[in-house]
Design a protein around this motif. Structure first.
Motif, PDB file in Angstrom:
ATOM      1  N   PHE A 118      62.243  35.536  41.379  1.00 21.06           N
ATOM      2  CA  PHE A 118      62.387  34.277  40.649  1.00 21.06           C
ATOM      3  C   PHE A 118      61.062  33.662  40.199  1.00 21.06           C
ATOM      4  O   PHE A 118      61.042  32.595  39.595  1.00 21.06           O
ATOM      5  N   GLY A 119      59.955  34.319  40.501  1.00 16.93           N
ATOM      6  CA  GLY A 119      58.656  33.836  40.055  1.00 16.93           C
ATOM      7  C   GLY A 119      58.028  32.856  41.025  1.00 16.93           C
ATOM      8  O   GLY A 119      58.705  32.246  41.852  1.00 16.93           O
ATOM      9  N   ASP A 120      56.709  32.732  40.912  1.00 16.52           N
ATOM     10  CA  ASP A 120      55.962  31.789  41.752  1.00 16.52           C
ATOM     11  C   ASP A 120      54.826  31.226  40.899  1.00 16.52           C
ATOM     12  O   ASP A 120      53.650  31.432  41.191  1.00 16.52           O
ATOM     13  N   ILE A 121      55.200  30.517  39.863  1.00 15.03           N
ATOM     14  CA  ILE A 121      54.241  30.073  38.867  1.00 15.03           C
ATOM     15  C   ILE A 121      53.208  29.114  39.449  1.00 15.03           C
ATOM     16  O   ILE A 121      52.073  29.051  38.987  1.00 15.03           O
ATOM     17  N   LEU A 122      53.573  28.367  40.490  1.00 18.70           N
ATOM     18  CA  LEU A 122      52.641  27.395  41.064  1.00 18.70           C
ATOM     19  C   LEU A 122      51.545  28.072  41.886  1.00 18.70           C
ATOM     20  O   LEU A 122      50.565  27.416  42.254  1.00 18.70           O
ATOM     21  N   ALA A 123      51.697  29.364  42.161  1.00 18.37           N
ATOM     22  CA  ALA A 123      50.684  30.102  42.924  1.00 18.37           C
ATOM     23  C   ALA A 123      49.773  30.925  42.015  1.00 18.37           C
ATOM     24  O   ALA A 123      48.993  31.747  42.495  1.00 18.37           O
ATOM     25  N   VAL A 124      49.847  30.698  40.711  1.00 19.55           N
ATOM     26  CA  VAL A 124      49.028  31.462  39.763  1.00 19.55           C
ATOM     27  C   VAL A 124      47.550  31.142  39.984  1.00 19.55           C
ATOM     28  O   VAL A 124      47.153  29.976  40.070  1.00 19.55           O
ATOM     29  N   SER A 125      46.736  32.185  40.061  1.00 21.86           N
ATOM     30  CA  SER A 125      45.299  32.022  40.255  1.00 21.86           C
ATOM     31  C   SER A 125      44.561  32.193  38.927  1.00 21.86           C
ATOM     32  O   SER A 125      45.165  32.530  37.897  1.00 21.86           O
ATOM     33  N   ARG A 126      43.250  31.979  38.949  1.00 23.41           N
ATOM     34  CA  ARG A 126      42.454  32.200  37.741  1.00 23.41           C
ATOM     35  C   ARG A 126      42.528  33.656  37.296  1.00 23.41           C
ATOM     36  O   ARG A 126      42.581  33.952  36.103  1.00 23.41           O
ATOM     37  N   GLY A 127      42.515  34.565  38.265  1.00 19.62           N
ATOM     38  CA  GLY A 127      42.642  35.979  37.929  1.00 19.62           C
ATOM     39  C   GLY A 127      43.976  36.291  37.274  1.00 19.62           C
ATOM     40  O   GLY A 127      44.044  37.065  36.314  1.00 19.62           O
ATOM     41  N   ASP A 128      45.052  35.688  37.795  1.00 24.66           N
ATOM     42  CA  ASP A 128      46.376  35.865  37.190  1.00 24.66           C
ATOM     43  C   ASP A 128      46.388  35.351  35.759  1.00 24.66           C
ATOM     44  O   ASP A 128      46.979  35.959  34.860  1.00 24.66           O
ATOM     45  N   LEU A 129      45.727  34.206  35.545  1.00 25.20           N
ATOM     46  CA  LEU A 129      45.647  33.640  34.194  1.00 25.20           C
ATOM     47  C   LEU A 129      44.973  34.619  33.231  1.00 25.20           C
ATOM     48  O   LEU A 129      45.418  34.785  32.093  1.00 25.20           O
ATOM     49  N   ALA A 130      43.893  35.233  33.697  1.00 28.35           N
ATOM     50  CA  ALA A 130      43.182  36.187  32.842  1.00 28.35           C
ATOM     51  C   ALA A 130      44.087  37.358  32.470  1.00 28.35           C
ATOM     52  O   ALA A 130      44.115  37.803  31.312  1.00 28.35           O
ATOM     53  N   VAL A 131      44.855  37.857  33.446  1.00 27.90           N
ATOM     54  CA  VAL A 131      45.765  38.971  33.193  1.00 27.90           C
ATOM     55  C   VAL A 131      46.869  38.553  32.223  1.00 27.90           C
ATOM     56  O   VAL A 131      47.184  39.273  31.263  1.00 27.90           O
ATOM     57  N   ILE A 132      47.451  37.377  32.458  1.00 34.86           N
ATOM     58  CA  ILE A 132      48.549  36.893  31.621  1.00 34.86           C
ATOM     59  C   ILE A 132      48.101  36.712  30.176  1.00 34.86           C
ATOM     60  O   ILE A 132      48.759  37.179  29.238  1.00 34.86           O
ATOM     61  N   TRP A 133      46.966  36.048  29.992  1.00 35.69           N
ATOM     62  CA  TRP A 133      46.514  35.785  28.620  1.00 35.69           C
ATOM     63  C   TRP A 133      45.988  37.054  27.935  1.00 35.69           C
ATOM     64  O   TRP A 133      46.109  37.190  26.713  1.00 35.69           O
ATOM     65  N   SER A 134      45.428  37.986  28.705  1.00 36.80           N
ATOM     66  CA  SER A 134      45.017  39.265  28.118  1.00 36.80           C
ATOM     67  C   SER A 134      46.247  40.037  27.641  1.00 36.80           C
ATOM     68  O   SER A 134      46.258  40.602  26.537  1.00 36.80           O
ATOM     69  N   GLY A 135      47.284  40.058  28.479  1.00 36.60           N
ATOM     70  CA  GLY A 135      48.524  40.722  28.081  1.00 36.60           C
ATOM     71  C   GLY A 135      49.172  40.054  26.889  1.00 36.60           C
ATOM     72  O   GLY A 135      49.661  40.722  25.971  1.00 36.60           O
ATOM     73  N   ALA A 136      49.169  38.706  26.879  1.00 39.97           N
ATOM     74  CA  ALA A 136      49.741  37.975  25.752  1.00 39.97           C
ATOM     75  C   ALA A 136      48.987  38.277  24.463  1.00 39.97           C
ATOM     76  O   ALA A 136      49.598  38.449  23.396  1.00 39.97           O
TER      77      ALA A 136
END
Length: 270
Positions: A118-136
């Motif tokens: 179900f996701g854990d968006i509130l636990a997103v780290s800076r590294g996760d952000l980099a991965v998400i935006w790179s993929g986007a």
């Protein structure tokens, strides 16, 4: 950057990144009636999580490879006498079940299945952000590069073939983009809700779009509004954030459907 220290800001940026990646791709999922295709690819990501933990590689890599293999397998088998709805049903549920069974065999590894489901968006780290935006960025670049070819292959495969566009190749492009979206979205909304992020913004935008490009842009805006609104409602009502984001998108879809129905009624009367 200090503002990224706020977990709410990171959550919002992560959700918006997923919306930018999922919304334009979701338009093609809606046009091609591939809703279950997205589900099957997303469900396979749990198996990717188990394999990533087993071989001690990044979750993103494991999910990306598994989702890509699942999507490619479905694309290959769909043209060889298998009924698409049956094939997708078998593959989707089998992949999810195999993933859950595989996770249960992991020894000495603590796995939060709820976070992956179900996701854990509130636990997103800076590294996760980099991965998400790179993929986007990769998905958006792929959509921009192949937009015309994807569109003509979606609207009329025969015309695409006559124009020198290979529909099978464009299907593989969509397959790659879908796998990327699944890999970046699993942290935000989880396996069970990824298909909703693909479908709901695109379906909502469809009622107010006169061109494919307008539909894609509106879908992105609706997806971002669902993320921001869902996070706000989640904090006010103390509800799970990922499902609340999807519920907010559903409310926007319901409102858009009612407005479109009223608009058609008024036009008929006029």
């Amino acid at each position: 950057m200090i503002f990224l220290d706020d977990f709410i800001i990171r959550a919002a940026l992560a959700g918006i990144g997923v919306a930018f990646a999922a919304a334009p791709l979701g338009c093609f999922v809606v046009w091609r009636r591939m809703a279950y295709f997205g589900d099957a690819t997303a469900h396979a990501s749990i198996l990717g999580v188990a394999l990533a933990l087993t071989f001690d590689v990044s979750i993103f890599s494991g999910v990306l490879v598994t989702a890509l293999l699942m999507a490619s397998t479905i694309s290959t088998l769909s043209g060889r006498g298998y009924a698409m709805d049956t094939l997708l049903g078998v593959m989707a549920h089998s992949a999810l079940a195999l993933g859950l069974v595989a996770v249960s065999f992991l020894q000495g590894v603590r796995v939060d299945l709820m976070a992956y489901l179900f996701g854990d968006i509130l636990a997103v780290s800076r590294g996760d952000l980099a991965v998400i935006w790179s993929g986007a960025a990769m998905v958006l670049g792929l959509m921009w590069w192949r937009w015309s070819s994807l569109l003509i292959a979606t609207l009329n495969p025969e015309l695409a073939q006559a124009s020198g566009v290979n529909p099978r190749r464009e299907q593989l492009v969509l397959t790659l983009a879908l796998a990327l979206v699944v890999a970046v979205a699993i942290k935000v909304v989880g396996v069970l809700l990824i298909a909703a992020m693909l479908l709901i913004p695109a379906a909502t935008a469809r009622a107010f779009s006169s061109t494919p490009e307008r539909m894609a842009v509106l879908a992105i805006c609706i997806g971002c509004a669902s993320v921001v609104g869902g996070i706000y409602v989640s904090f006010g009502a103390d509800t799970p954030t990922g499902p609340t984001i999807v519920s907010t998108g559903t409310a926007l879809f319901a409102a858009a459907s009612i407005l479109a129905l009223i608009g058609r009624s008024l036009r008929r009367r006029g």
